[in-house]
Design an enzyme around this catalytic site. Structure first.
Site, PDB file in Angstrom:
ATOM      1  N   SER A 210       0.837  -1.205   0.000  1.00 26.35           N
ATOM      2  CA  SER A 210       0.000   0.000   0.000  1.00 26.35           C
ATOM      3  C   SER A 210       0.876   1.262   0.000  1.00 26.35           C
ATOM      4  O   SER A 210       1.674   1.447  -0.908  1.00 26.35           O
ATOM      5  CB  SER A 210      -0.954  -0.042   1.197  1.00 26.35           C
ATOM      6  OG  SER A 210      -1.939   0.951   1.095  1.00 26.35           O
ATOM      7  N   ASP A 306      -8.941  -3.646  -6.344  1.00 27.05           N
ATOM      8  CA  ASP A 306      -8.371  -3.257  -5.061  1.00 27.05           C
ATOM      9  C   ASP A 306      -9.445  -2.555  -4.222  1.00 27.05           C
ATOM     10  O   ASP A 306      -9.908  -1.469  -4.566  1.00 27.05           O
ATOM     11  CB  ASP A 306      -7.196  -2.312  -5.318  1.00 27.05           C
ATOM     12  CG  ASP A 306      -6.459  -1.888  -4.063  1.00 27.05           C
ATOM     13  OD1 ASP A 306      -7.079  -1.863  -2.988  1.00 27.05           O
ATOM     14  OD2 ASP A 306      -5.264  -1.570  -4.177  1.00 27.05           O
ATOM     15  N   HIS A 373      -6.682  -6.003  -0.750  1.00 20.53           N
ATOM     16  CA  HIS A 373      -5.679  -4.933  -0.766  1.00 20.53           C
ATOM     17  C   HIS A 373      -4.487  -5.433   0.040  1.00 20.53           C
ATOM     18  O   HIS A 373      -4.584  -5.626   1.247  1.00 20.53           O
ATOM     19  CB  HIS A 373      -6.258  -3.662  -0.137  1.00 20.53           C
ATOM     20  CG  HIS A 373      -5.300  -2.508  -0.072  1.00 20.53           C
ATOM     21  ND1 HIS A 373      -4.898  -1.810  -1.194  1.00 20.53           N
ATOM     22  CD2 HIS A 373      -4.672  -1.920   0.976  1.00 20.53           C
ATOM     23  CE1 HIS A 373      -4.081  -0.833  -0.831  1.00 20.53           C
ATOM     24  NE2 HIS A 373      -3.921  -0.885   0.480  1.00 20.53           N
TER      25      HIS A 373
END
Length: 430
Positions: A210, A306, A373
């Site tokens: 991320s 995502d 994610h």
């Protein structure tokens, strides 16, 4: 498709509760991935994850190490505390190989959101866990992590709010107690790791999830410079390819947010000079522009659906006043045909951006069609008998082929719901 494991369900439940606390723009993007990141690592200590026999039981939990010279270097978290990392020493054939993984957790784009952040583990080492389990790409279990299990492994804690790219000169001198030292933190941690053995590395891999994936891209070429040219050094970005796309109301929410992050924390000084000279600095924070200038081999692990980007870029808080997207954005099987058209369009935008790098032989990709994610930090998604696969290959297998120069694959999944191996998040589960 298979049901998410119990840990995924717990992540979903806690994340949903946490995100209700933040409703306006500056907190929504900055915080909605926080609990996912924190709970992701807190739930990885499971009975079926075994350490190899040569690793003692005390290494199941890896202690936090605070940067030794933080004050002298001025390398400080948002609240002024020392940044930290978790280090597990390599052994056997991997004792001179190094894998670094930068944790994620969004960004802060205003004094108010950074102030709130500094009271969490993502802005202060005072709130960090003193011990964490290592799993997925950091695991020392050869069945879960067959290619990197015995490497020196480091989990770099994220406490600056700007993907390790903030600069001290941008600090606001009004007594708010905020320190924008991301770039200094990065440099200081690299120096400390070099001093404890990384300078003798034979192989090195920088990875991140991320916002940590974005940090990996920002610092990839710099990481390469710490090693001699004959050393195999590469970078892996997991769920870090953030898109500059319009939301469902045709607003550029992410563009506006990145603009404020760059302006507040002086991030432009950490971005590529050629890009800054060509376009507005905040646009150079998007991975599309960063990767254009990266010379070090890069691998993208990225879900085409995502959930973080769907919930914060495509359908951010405030863009759905009548709740049309509420059920869909929490659990992808709940989406109707019209919503799937929009989601498939978002996927096409991702693939269009990535298509620019199809001809670069050193870039690898694993783009599956899952509603998730970050997938490298958990054994369930990194490498297990029921992990997500494309062409019958797990993420770990595909990354290993790329890293060890066996074969550079660019695996692109078919559109949802074609892949039954996906581990999709469901934020409606109780």
């Amino acid at each position: 498709m298979p049901s998410p494991p119990s840990s995924f369900a717990t992540i979903s439940r806690n994340r949903t509760v946490f995100s209700r606390k933040w409703t306006n723009k500056e907190y929504a993007i900055a915080f909605t991935s926080f609990s996912f990141t924190l709970i992701l690592f807190s739930l990885t200590r499971r009975p079926n994850l075994r350490e190899p026999s040569r690793v003692s039981s005390s290494n199941h939990l890896v202690p936090l190490t605070l940067l030794s010279n933080a004050t002298q270097r001025g390398a400080l978290c948002l609240d002024g505390s020392a940044p930290g990392y978790h280090f597990q020493k390599g052994f056997g054939s991997g004792y001179q190989n190094w894998l670094l993984h930068i944790e994620g957790g969004g960004w802060c784009d205003s004094v108010a959101s950074c102030y709130q952040r500094k009271m969490t583990a993502l802005g202060s080492s005072k709130h960090m866990e003193t011990e964490v389990p290592f799993s997925g790409i950091l695991s020392s279990d050869p069945s879960q992590n067959p290619y990197f299990f015995n490497w020196n492994k480091v989990r770099v804690r994220y406490c600056d709010g700007a993907s390790f790219a903030g600069h001290q000169e941008s600090e606001i001198k009004d007594g708010n107690g905020l320190f924008f030292r991301g770039q200094i933190i990065w440099e200081a941690i690299m120096d400390e790791l070099l001093s404890i053995g990384m300078s003798k590395a034979k192989q090195a891999l920088l990875s991140g999830c991320s916002a940590g994936g974005l940090a990996t891209l920002i610092h990839c070429d710099d990481f390469r410079k710490y090693f001699s040219k004959d050393i195999n050094v590469k970078c892996l970005a997991d769920a870090g390819f953030f898109l500059d796309e319009e939301d469902v109301l045709r607003n550029r929410t992410m563009r506006s947010f990145y603009h404020d992050v760059v302006q507040l924390q002086g991030v432009a000084k950490s971005l590529h000079k050629d890009c800054i000279a060509r376009i507005e600095p905040f646009k150079c924070l998007f991975p599309l522009e960063i990767v254009k200038n990266i010379k070090t081999p890069v691998f993208f692990v990225h879900p085409a659906y995502d959930f973080w980007q769907i919930q914060n870029i495509l359908v951010p808080h405030g863009s759905d006043p009548h709740g049309y997207w509420k059920s869909c954005r929490l659990n992808i099987p709940n989406c109707n045909a019209d919503q799937f058209d929009v989601l498939h369009g978002f996927r096409k935008s991702l693939l269009k951006r990535l298509d620019e790098f199809q001809q670069r032989k050193e870039i690898g990709m694993f783009i599956n069609s899952c509603f998730i994610h970050c997938q490298t930090g958990m054994g369930e998604t990194w490498h297990s008998h029921n992990s997500p696969k494309i062409n019958d290959k797990t993420i770990a297998e595909t990354v290993a082929d790329w890293y060890f120069d066996r074969k550079v694959l660019k695996l692109i999944d078919c559109p949802y719901p074609c892949n039954p191996t996906c581990r999709n998040m469901d934020f409606t589960r109780k």
